[in-house]
Write a protein that holds these residues in place. Structure first.
Motif, PDB file in Angstrom:
ATOM      1  N   ARG A 164       2.434 -23.346 -10.727  1.00  0.00           N
ATOM      2  CA  ARG A 164       2.071 -23.398 -12.103  1.00  0.00           C
ATOM      3  C   ARG A 164       1.065 -21.814 -12.596  1.00  0.00           C
ATOM      4  O   ARG A 164       0.159 -22.072 -13.553  1.00  0.00           O
ATOM      5  N   ARG A 165       0.888 -21.281 -11.232  1.00  0.00           N
ATOM      6  CA  ARG A 165       0.016 -20.406 -11.260  1.00  0.00           C
ATOM      7  C   ARG A 165       0.463 -19.332 -11.269  1.00  0.00           C
ATOM      8  O   ARG A 165       1.830 -18.608 -10.134  1.00  0.00           O
ATOM      9  N   ARG A 166       0.041 -17.862 -11.144  1.00  0.00           N
ATOM     10  CA  ARG A 166       0.737 -16.850 -10.904  1.00  0.00           C
ATOM     11  C   ARG A 166       0.293 -16.450  -9.775  1.00  0.00           C
ATOM     12  O   ARG A 166      -0.892 -16.555  -9.060  1.00  0.00           O
ATOM     13  N   LEU A 167       1.537 -16.226  -8.778  1.00  0.00           N
ATOM     14  CA  LEU A 167       1.079 -15.612  -7.409  1.00  0.00           C
ATOM     15  C   LEU A 167       1.443 -13.723  -7.085  1.00  0.00           C
ATOM     16  O   LEU A 167       2.494 -13.143  -7.349  1.00  0.00           O
ATOM     17  N   ASN A 168       0.721 -13.019  -6.179  1.00  0.00           N
ATOM     18  CA  ASN A 168       0.874 -11.934  -5.546  1.00  0.00           C
ATOM     19  C   ASN A 168       1.484 -12.443  -3.910  1.00  0.00           C
ATOM     20  O   ASN A 168       1.033 -13.000  -3.010  1.00  0.00           O
ATOM     21  N   ILE A 169       2.679 -11.683  -4.366  1.00  0.00           N
ATOM     22  CA  ILE A 169       3.801 -12.158  -3.124  1.00  0.00           C
ATOM     23  C   ILE A 169       3.660 -10.493  -2.970  1.00  0.00           C
ATOM     24  O   ILE A 169       4.077  -9.424  -3.413  1.00  0.00           O
ATOM     25  N   SER A 170       3.680 -10.813  -1.089  1.00  0.00           N
ATOM     26  CA  SER A 170       4.582  -9.556  -0.971  1.00  0.00           C
ATOM     27  C   SER A 170       5.187  -9.633   0.744  1.00  0.00           C
ATOM     28  O   SER A 170       4.686 -10.757   0.964  1.00  0.00           O
ATOM     29  N   LEU A 171       5.643  -8.230   0.632  1.00  0.00           N
ATOM     30  CA  LEU A 171       6.801  -8.491   1.929  1.00  0.00           C
ATOM     31  C   LEU A 171       6.063  -6.993   2.447  1.00  0.00           C
ATOM     32  O   LEU A 171       5.889  -6.347   1.906  1.00  0.00           O
ATOM     33  N   ASN A 172       5.719  -7.414   4.055  1.00  0.00           N
ATOM     34  CA  ASN A 172       5.147  -6.395   4.654  1.00  0.00           C
ATOM     35  C   ASN A 172       5.286  -6.308   6.176  1.00  0.00           C
ATOM     36  O   ASN A 172       6.326  -6.487   6.401  1.00  0.00           O
ATOM     37  N   VAL A 209       3.706  -3.027   8.382  1.00  0.00           N
ATOM     38  CA  VAL A 209       1.810  -2.711   8.286  1.00  0.00           C
ATOM     39  C   VAL A 209       1.117  -3.205   8.093  1.00  0.00           C
ATOM     40  O   VAL A 209       0.442  -3.291   8.420  1.00  0.00           O
ATOM     41  N   GLY A 210       1.779  -2.035   6.214  1.00  0.00           N
ATOM     42  CA  GLY A 210       1.091  -3.560   5.076  1.00  0.00           C
ATOM     43  C   GLY A 210       2.252  -3.626   4.190  1.00  0.00           C
ATOM     44  O   GLY A 210       2.691  -3.427   4.043  1.00  0.00           O
ATOM     45  N   PRO A 211       1.485  -4.048   3.165  1.00  0.00           N
ATOM     46  CA  PRO A 211       2.984  -4.093   2.133  1.00  0.00           C
ATOM     47  C   PRO A 211       3.387  -2.969   2.036  1.00  0.00           C
ATOM     48  O   PRO A 211       3.601  -2.087   1.464  1.00  0.00           O
ATOM     49  N   VAL A 212       4.682  -3.491   2.107  1.00  0.00           N
ATOM     50  CA  VAL A 212       5.968  -2.407   1.579  1.00  0.00           C
ATOM     51  C   VAL A 212       6.503  -3.037  -0.328  1.00  0.00           C
ATOM     52  O   VAL A 212       6.430  -1.950  -1.198  1.00  0.00           O
ATOM     53  N   TYR A 213       6.289  -4.062  -0.366  1.00  0.00           N
ATOM     54  CA  TYR A 213       7.373  -4.337  -1.350  1.00  0.00           C
ATOM     55  C   TYR A 213       6.426  -5.663  -2.026  1.00  0.00           C
ATOM     56  O   TYR A 213       5.708  -6.196  -1.075  1.00  0.00           O
ATOM     57  N   TYR A 214       5.462  -5.354  -3.372  1.00  0.00           N
ATOM     58  CA  TYR A 214       4.781  -6.349  -3.738  1.00  0.00           C
ATOM     59  C   TYR A 214       4.785  -6.364  -5.192  1.00  0.00           C
ATOM     60  O   TYR A 214       5.501  -5.828  -6.222  1.00  0.00           O
ATOM     61  N   VAL A 232       5.964 -12.111   5.465  1.00  0.00           N
ATOM     62  CA  VAL A 232       6.162 -12.921   3.617  1.00  0.00           C
ATOM     63  C   VAL A 232       4.206 -12.987   3.025  1.00  0.00           C
ATOM     64  O   VAL A 232       3.723 -13.954   4.094  1.00  0.00           O
ATOM     65  N   ALA A 233       3.814 -12.638   2.494  1.00  0.00           N
ATOM     66  CA  ALA A 233       2.326 -13.315   2.063  1.00  0.00           C
ATOM     67  C   ALA A 233       2.642 -13.462   0.654  1.00  0.00           C
ATOM     68  O   ALA A 233       2.926 -12.680  -0.628  1.00  0.00           O
ATOM     69  N   ALA A 234       1.929 -14.816   0.469  1.00  0.00           N
ATOM     70  CA  ALA A 234       2.233 -14.877  -1.362  1.00  0.00           C
ATOM     71  C   ALA A 234       0.631 -15.782  -1.413  1.00  0.00           C
ATOM     72  O   ALA A 234       0.114 -16.943  -0.507  1.00  0.00           O
ATOM     73  N   GLU A 292      -5.033  -8.429  -6.380  1.00  0.00           N
ATOM     74  CA  GLU A 292      -4.153  -7.626  -6.980  1.00  0.00           C
ATOM     75  C   GLU A 292      -3.309  -6.330  -6.112  1.00  0.00           C
ATOM     76  O   GLU A 292      -4.003  -5.317  -5.868  1.00  0.00           O
ATOM     77  N   ILE A 293      -2.340  -6.699  -5.347  1.00  0.00           N
ATOM     78  CA  ILE A 293      -2.176  -4.821  -4.787  1.00  0.00           C
ATOM     79  C   ILE A 293      -1.581  -4.284  -5.330  1.00  0.00           C
ATOM     80  O   ILE A 293      -1.328  -3.900  -6.469  1.00  0.00           O
ATOM     81  N   THR A 294      -1.940  -3.808  -4.812  1.00  0.00           N
ATOM     82  CA  THR A 294      -1.826  -1.588  -5.520  1.00  0.00           C
ATOM     83  C   THR A 294      -1.459  -0.638  -4.993  1.00  0.00           C
ATOM     84  O   THR A 294      -1.323  -0.259  -3.504  1.00  0.00           O
ATOM     85  N   GLY A 295      -0.365   0.306  -5.236  1.00  0.00           N
ATOM     86  CA  GLY A 295      -0.075   1.525  -4.774  1.00  0.00           C
ATOM     87  C   GLY A 295      -1.231   1.921  -3.740  1.00  0.00           C
ATOM     88  O   GLY A 295      -0.925   2.350  -2.292  1.00  0.00           O
ATOM     89  N   CYS A 296      -2.603   2.183  -4.188  1.00  0.00           N
ATOM     90  CA  CYS A 296      -3.539   2.695  -3.206  1.00  0.00           C
ATOM     91  C   CYS A 296      -4.022   1.946  -2.808  1.00  0.00           C
ATOM     92  O   CYS A 296      -4.521   2.479  -0.845  1.00  0.00           O
ATOM     93  N   LYS A 297      -3.714   0.439  -2.719  1.00  0.00           N
ATOM     94  CA  LYS A 297      -4.390  -0.507  -1.574  1.00  0.00           C
ATOM     95  C   LYS A 297      -3.398  -0.694  -0.407  1.00  0.00           C
ATOM     96  O   LYS A 297      -4.043  -0.213   0.650  1.00  0.00           O
ATOM     97  N   SER A 298      -2.420  -0.539  -0.988  1.00  0.00           N
ATOM     98  CA  SER A 298      -1.254  -0.201   0.233  1.00  0.00           C
ATOM     99  C   SER A 298      -1.038   0.657   0.630  1.00  0.00           C
ATOM    100  O   SER A 298      -0.773   1.096   2.690  1.00  0.00           O
ATOM    101  N   PHE A 299      -1.511   1.794   0.247  1.00  0.00           N
ATOM    102  CA  PHE A 299      -1.151   2.928   1.052  1.00  0.00           C
ATOM    103  C   PHE A 299      -2.100   3.193   2.132  1.00  0.00           C
ATOM    104  O   PHE A 299      -2.138   3.911   3.361  1.00  0.00           O
TER     105      PHE A 299
END
Length: 122
Positions: A22-30, A32-37, A57-59, A67-74
């Motif tokens: 019932r919650r929003r999830l931050n999901i990423s496929l990693n 070296v770091g997050p590639v898809y999120y 996989v991270a959730a 929240e994962i952003t492009g800057c954090k991933s980079f």
């Protein structure tokens, strides 16, 4: 790709992760770091065509500050790339220093020793 039996297939690999909470999830496929999120709302699906590679996989529950952003991933990717570049530089510089002696054994020993040192092996 070939499946080993001489048959050709056009199948592509993909990942599908469903949010059954019932919650929003931050999901990423990693890697070296997050590639898809993506932030995935309750009872919705995260889907990506990823290719045949390994993923971590991270959730976790979404909060504005995590929240994962492009800057954090980079930034995460560049930190790892910087360490790898530094490690290679140490090995190359040590090998060049050993090459001045002219003994091939010194060069090999320098490369192996510098490589072990950058990996924390004594």
């Amino acid at each position: 790709f070939s499946n080993g039996f001489g048959l050709k297939s056009r199948a592509t690999m993909s990942m599908r992760i469903e949010n059954h909470t019932r919650r929003r999830l931050n999901i990423s496929l990693n890697q070296v770091g997050p590639v898809y999120y993506k932030v995935v709302p309750p009872f919705e699906t995260f889907y990506r065509k990823t290719g045949a590679v390994h993923w971590t996989v991270a959730a976790y529950p979404w909060e504005p500050e995590n929240e994962i952003t492009g800057c954090k991933s980079f930034g995460k990717h560049m930190a790892v790339l910087g360490l790898v570049t530094l490690s290679i530089g140490v090995v190359v510089l040590d090998a060049f220093a050993a090459a001045k002696s002219g003994d091939p054994g010194d060069i090999i020993q320098a490369i192996v020793g510098a490589g072990a040192m950058t990996m924390g092996i004594r």
